[in-house]
Scaffold this active site. Structure first.
Site, PDB file in Angstrom:
ATOM      1  N   GLY A 199      37.485 -50.789-142.528  1.00 30.63           N
ATOM      2  CA  GLY A 199      38.034 -52.063-142.045  1.00 30.63           C
ATOM      3  C   GLY A 199      37.255 -53.275-142.525  1.00 30.63           C
TER       4      GLY A 199
ATOM      5  CG  ASP B  73      39.091 -60.634-147.326  1.00 26.82           C
ATOM      6  OD1 ASP B  73      38.193 -60.466-146.483  1.00 26.82           O
ATOM      7  OD2 ASP B  73      39.076 -60.104-148.458  1.00 26.82           O
TER       8      ASP B  73
ATOM      9  CG  ASP C 296      31.059 -52.458-141.029  1.00 21.45           C
ATOM     10  OD1 ASP C 296      30.288 -53.275-141.544  1.00 21.45           O
ATOM     11  OD2 ASP C 296      30.677 -51.429-140.439  1.00 21.45           O
TER      12      ASP C 296
HETATM   13  P1  ADP Z   1      36.873 -52.169-135.217  1.00 16.09           P
HETATM   14  O1  ADP Z   1      36.226 -50.871-135.648  1.00 16.09           O
HETATM   15  O2  ADP Z   1      35.928 -53.075-134.461  1.00 16.09           O
HETATM   16  O3  ADP Z   1      38.171 -51.964-134.535  1.00 16.09           O
HETATM   17  P2  ADP Z   1      38.209 -52.893-137.749  1.00 16.09           P
HETATM   18  O4  ADP Z   1      37.575 -53.424-138.982  1.00 16.09           O
HETATM   19  O5  ADP Z   1      38.869 -51.556-137.818  1.00 16.09           O
HETATM   20  O6  ADP Z   1      37.088 -52.953-136.619  1.00 16.09           O
HETATM   21  O7  ADP Z   1      39.278 -53.947-137.232  1.00 16.09           O
HETATM   22  C1  ADP Z   1      38.947 -55.153-136.606  1.00 16.09           C
HETATM   23  C2  ADP Z   1      39.956 -56.225-136.990  1.00 16.09           C
HETATM   24  O8  ADP Z   1      39.637 -56.719-138.288  1.00 16.09           O
HETATM   25  C3  ADP Z   1      41.398 -55.732-137.073  1.00 16.09           C
HETATM   26  O9  ADP Z   1      42.225 -56.678-136.411  1.00 16.09           O
HETATM   27  C4  ADP Z   1      41.678 -55.699-138.578  1.00 16.09           C
HETATM   28  O10 ADP Z   1      43.041 -55.963-138.845  1.00 16.09           O
HETATM   29  C5  ADP Z   1      40.819 -56.837-139.059  1.00 16.09           C
HETATM   30  N1  ADP Z   1      40.410 -56.826-140.492  1.00 16.09           N
HETATM   31  C6  ADP Z   1      40.296 -55.787-141.346  1.00 16.09           C
HETATM   32  N2  ADP Z   1      39.858 -56.202-142.556  1.00 16.09           N
HETATM   33  C7  ADP Z   1      39.666 -57.561-142.445  1.00 16.09           C
HETATM   34  C8  ADP Z   1      39.233 -58.577-143.330  1.00 16.09           C
HETATM   35  N3  ADP Z   1      38.878 -58.313-144.607  1.00 16.09           N
HETATM   36  N4  ADP Z   1      39.177 -59.861-142.868  1.00 16.09           N
HETATM   37  C9  ADP Z   1      39.501 -60.148-141.595  1.00 16.09           C
HETATM   38  N5  ADP Z   1      39.916 -59.235-140.702  1.00 16.09           N
HETATM   39  C10 ADP Z   1      40.004 -57.950-141.125  1.00 16.09           C
END
Ligand code: ADP
Length: 172
Positions: A30, A8, A32
């Site tokens: 996600g 994470d 963000d």
């Molecule tokens: P986007 O809208 O740019 O696609 P997302 O957050 O939906 O952004 O996903 C981008 C990547 O971040 C995905 O591969 C997702 O699995 C990953 N992700 C989601 N949460 C976390 C986290 N807490 N730490 C690291 N990576 C994450």
């Protein structure tokens, strides 16, 4: 050095983490959402003052409650089939994030796989772009972490790293 890690991203002790933000910079789902929750409400307040960020660009903020000193918010493109400059815009996200990191003397930085979640960018194509640009900047950082959320992403990134050798002597 580029390192692939399954984690994470909010838990990493690095100088800067990169956020896959949206154009409003005011938080979303996600990674963000996870970053905004972990950094605390001050982040949203600070971001409000930035007035958004166009796709392909990046903005830097303090890390607030995170261990990371900085958050670099990069806005990736939504995948629309590949003919809407998605690859150029995604590459710009990584380049502009690195440029801000260099300006702020960041030495250790972690990236999520930008655009590959809700924005549906194909993971292999996005990974190739990410690794290529990480290679370009490798010599300017002590550690670049490709922070993967799933084991499948770790495997993909590790394979891609192996097929993209370090560029000796490259300087940007
Ligand atoms: P986007 O809208 O740019 O696609 P997302 O957050 O939906 O952004 O996903 C981008 C990547 O971040 C995905 O591969 C997702 O699995 C990953 N992700 C989601 N949460 C976390 C986290 N807490 N730490 C690291 N990576 C994450």
């Amino acid at each position: 050095m580029i390192r692939v890690l399954q984690a994470d991203i909010t838990t990493l002790k690095v100088d800067a983490i990169v956020n896959a933000a949206n154009e409003s910079l005011l938080g979303g789902g996600g990674v963000d959402g996870a970053i905004h929750r972990a950094a605390g409400p001050e982040l949203r307040e600070y971001c409000r003052g930035l007035g958004g960020c166009p796709i392909g660009e990046a903005r830097i903020t303090p890390g607030f409650k995170l261990s990371a000193q900085w958050i670099i918010h990069a806005v990736g493109p939504v995948w629309r089939g590949g003919e809407y400059q998605e690859s150029k815009l995604l590459a710009n996200c990584y380049r502009n994030s690195f440029a801000l990191a260099v300006e702020n003397e960041v030495k250790t930085i972690a990236f999520p796989s930008i655009s590959t979640g809700a924005y549906a960018y194909p993971k292999d194509q996005a990974g190739k772009i990410a690794i290529a640009i990480m290679r370009d900047y490798e010599n300017k950082f002590s550690e670049i972490i490709a922070c993967c959320f799933s084991a499948a992403d770790v495997k993909l990134y590790e394979e891609m790293l192996l097929s993209s050798p370090r560029q000796r002597g490259s300087r940007i």
